[in-house]
Design an enzyme around this catalytic site. Sequence first.
Site, PDB file in Angstrom:
ATOM      1  N   HIS A 115      25.828  60.294 -13.681  1.00  0.00           N
ATOM      2  CA  HIS A 115      24.701  60.326 -13.070  1.00  0.00           C
ATOM      3  C   HIS A 115      24.221  58.659 -12.861  1.00  0.00           C
ATOM      4  O   HIS A 115      24.299  57.874 -12.579  1.00  0.00           O
ATOM      5  CB  HIS A 115      24.187  59.478 -15.379  1.00  0.00           C
ATOM      6  CG  HIS A 115      22.337  59.548 -15.525  1.00  0.00           C
ATOM      7  ND1 HIS A 115      22.010  58.487 -15.843  1.00  0.00           N
ATOM      8  CD2 HIS A 115      21.352  59.809 -13.986  1.00  0.00           C
ATOM      9  CE1 HIS A 115      20.466  58.572 -15.774  1.00  0.00           C
ATOM     10  NE2 HIS A 115      20.538  59.570 -14.506  1.00  0.00           N
TER      11      HIS A 115
ATOM     12  N   MET B  87      17.460  63.378  -4.548  1.00  0.00           N
ATOM     13  CA  MET B  87      18.211  62.743  -6.166  1.00  0.00           C
ATOM     14  C   MET B  87      19.257  63.301  -4.920  1.00  0.00           C
ATOM     15  O   MET B  87      19.960  61.835  -5.183  1.00  0.00           O
ATOM     16  CB  MET B  87      18.451  62.813  -7.219  1.00  0.00           C
ATOM     17  CG  MET B  87      19.025  62.495  -8.330  1.00  0.00           C
ATOM     18  SD  MET B  87      17.725  60.983  -8.563  1.00  0.00           S
ATOM     19  CE  MET B  87      19.291  60.195  -8.841  1.00  0.00           C
TER      20      MET B  87
ATOM     21  N   ASN C 175      18.926  56.239 -21.248  1.00  0.00           N
ATOM     22  CA  ASN C 175      17.818  57.492 -21.086  1.00  0.00           C
ATOM     23  C   ASN C 175      17.945  57.407 -23.059  1.00  0.00           C
ATOM     24  O   ASN C 175      17.056  57.237 -23.057  1.00  0.00           O
ATOM     25  CB  ASN C 175      18.241  58.396 -20.665  1.00  0.00           C
ATOM     26  CG  ASN C 175      17.697  58.586 -18.879  1.00  0.00           C
ATOM     27  OD1 ASN C 175      17.440  57.492 -19.166  1.00  0.00           O
ATOM     28  ND2 ASN C 175      18.139  59.316 -18.344  1.00  0.00           N
TER      29      ASN C 175
ATOM     30  N   GLU D 229      16.434  69.244 -13.899  1.00  0.00           N
ATOM     31  CA  GLU D 229      17.174  68.980 -14.848  1.00  0.00           C
ATOM     32  C   GLU D 229      16.186  70.145 -16.312  1.00  0.00           C
ATOM     33  O   GLU D 229      16.261  70.410 -17.199  1.00  0.00           O
ATOM     34  CB  GLU D 229      16.242  67.304 -15.419  1.00  0.00           C
ATOM     35  CG  GLU D 229      16.820  66.787 -16.382  1.00  0.00           C
ATOM     36  CD  GLU D 229      18.440  66.494 -16.604  1.00  0.00           C
ATOM     37  OE1 GLU D 229      19.202  65.573 -16.969  1.00  0.00           O
ATOM     38  OE2 GLU D 229      19.413  66.756 -15.526  1.00  0.00           O
TER      39      GLU D 229
ATOM     40  N   SER E 155      20.519  62.892 -16.484  1.00  0.00           N
ATOM     41  CA  SER E 155      20.678  61.876 -16.816  1.00  0.00           C
ATOM     42  C   SER E 155      19.864  61.865 -18.907  1.00  0.00           C
ATOM     43  O   SER E 155      20.111  61.368 -19.127  1.00  0.00           O
ATOM     44  CB  SER E 155      19.210  61.927 -15.948  1.00  0.00           C
ATOM     45  OG  SER E 155      17.866  62.735 -16.665  1.00  0.00           O
TER      46      SER E 155
ATOM     47  N   LYS F 106      21.556  74.564 -14.637  1.00  0.00           N
ATOM     48  CA  LYS F 106      22.941  73.743 -14.780  1.00  0.00           C
ATOM     49  C   LYS F 106      23.869  74.597 -14.497  1.00  0.00           C
ATOM     50  O   LYS F 106      25.143  74.538 -13.934  1.00  0.00           O
ATOM     51  CB  LYS F 106      22.836  72.732 -15.223  1.00  0.00           C
ATOM     52  CG  LYS F 106      21.667  71.344 -14.223  1.00  0.00           C
ATOM     53  CD  LYS F 106      22.181  70.327 -15.307  1.00  0.00           C
ATOM     54  CE  LYS F 106      20.823  69.066 -14.891  1.00  0.00           C
ATOM     55  NZ  LYS F 106      21.430  68.756 -13.220  1.00  0.00           N
TER      56      LYS F 106
ATOM     57  N   VAL G 196      20.502  69.707  -9.307  1.00  0.00           N
ATOM     58  CA  VAL G 196      19.680  70.256  -9.510  1.00  0.00           C
ATOM     59  C   VAL G 196      18.219  69.430 -10.417  1.00  0.00           C
ATOM     60  O   VAL G 196      18.456  68.868 -11.090  1.00  0.00           O
ATOM     61  CB  VAL G 196      20.269  72.015  -9.266  1.00  0.00           C
ATOM     62  CG1 VAL G 196      20.516  72.199  -8.467  1.00  0.00           C
ATOM     63  CG2 VAL G 196      20.787  72.096 -10.532  1.00  0.00           C
TER      64      VAL G 196
END
Length: 396
Positions: free
Chosen positions: A131, A5, A181, A83, A110, A88, A81
Amino acid sequence: GAGTMGGGIAMNFLNAGIPVELLEIDQKGLERGVELIRNNYAGTVKKGRLTEVALEERMALISGSVDYASIADADLVIEAVFENMAIKEEVFARVDEVCRPGAILATNTSTLDVDRIAAATQRPGDVVGLHFFSPAHLMPLLEIVRGAETADAVIATSLALAKRLSKIGAVVGNCFGFVGNRMLYGYGRESQLLLLEGAAPEQIDKVLRDWGMAMGPHAVGDLAGLDVGYKVRQERADLPEDPRFYRIANLLAESGRFGQKTGKGMYLYEPGSRKPIPDPEVRSLIAREAGALGVAQREIGADEIVERCIYALVVEGARILEEGISPRASDIDVVWINGYGFPRYRGGPMHYADAVGLDRVYETVSGFRDRFGPMYWEVPKLLEDLGTSGGRFADL
């Protein structure tokens, strides 16, 4: 983070001629991240869509470090980093210590709470969600997540940045999963419940592909990795107390069937192939679980599959509008067309509902509530009001 990512996000900036400092936890991770970016570009060169000169020009814009001090003068920091909230929060506390005043601190989460991430800093007004969708260097959508204290200038800068990166920026509010999401949960939930009720994975996927979706939900799960969704669900404390909820996906993930990367998930995959092959073992697992849960299996028609999966999107979209998470229905449609393979010619889930007629959608959703219970099919007040008054989402 310079993983899949982080590397994909970095490529957007390199493509726009903006220099990037990649920060990794160790030298090995950094070298792997830079190599990943070079290999992605090399693939584009091989296809004749990029010159060797352009590749080297872009790679020259990257510098890398394993020291947080190296990002002290950055204008924008994007965290990519794992999820996981604890990780975080730790990263944002460190970033807050070293970054100059006025820098924008962005998270690529996300699903997670942007306000809680912002609270790990002394400058929540400078924190925003950016995002990017996977693969980040290809997908056109950028959800810009406004936290409770995100400054207007930060939102304006994020929108300008989206244009500079040739992305479609959609500003959304902060809640679990934001717009895309959050709605995906209802769509995925119905595709999972339909399995227990008697529809085969390949039947569900074919019906929704024929209807216009770029991929079926079960093939998408295998592509993304069933372990990814499983981990996100493990982090949540607000899931319904329903043993049927994502039952099959959870069992597959727990048995190490993660999808394409392990050669088997909902489907089987031959080495080097991405073509899903129906697996009798999965059919047996579904039948066994349906029996254990007391779910009667039956023949399910294409219309019901489409209505349950697509109207689940509409129902959650209506709630998102009610709560002010998205300012207008067309923004929800932009997210779904550009981030989730929703067919462009159907205009997005909210536009599609308007086209069907909200009176018909309201009637069908009310029928699902009466048939399946209110746990998942409680009719949002907004849908009821519009459905009984000849209204449209587009008029809001």
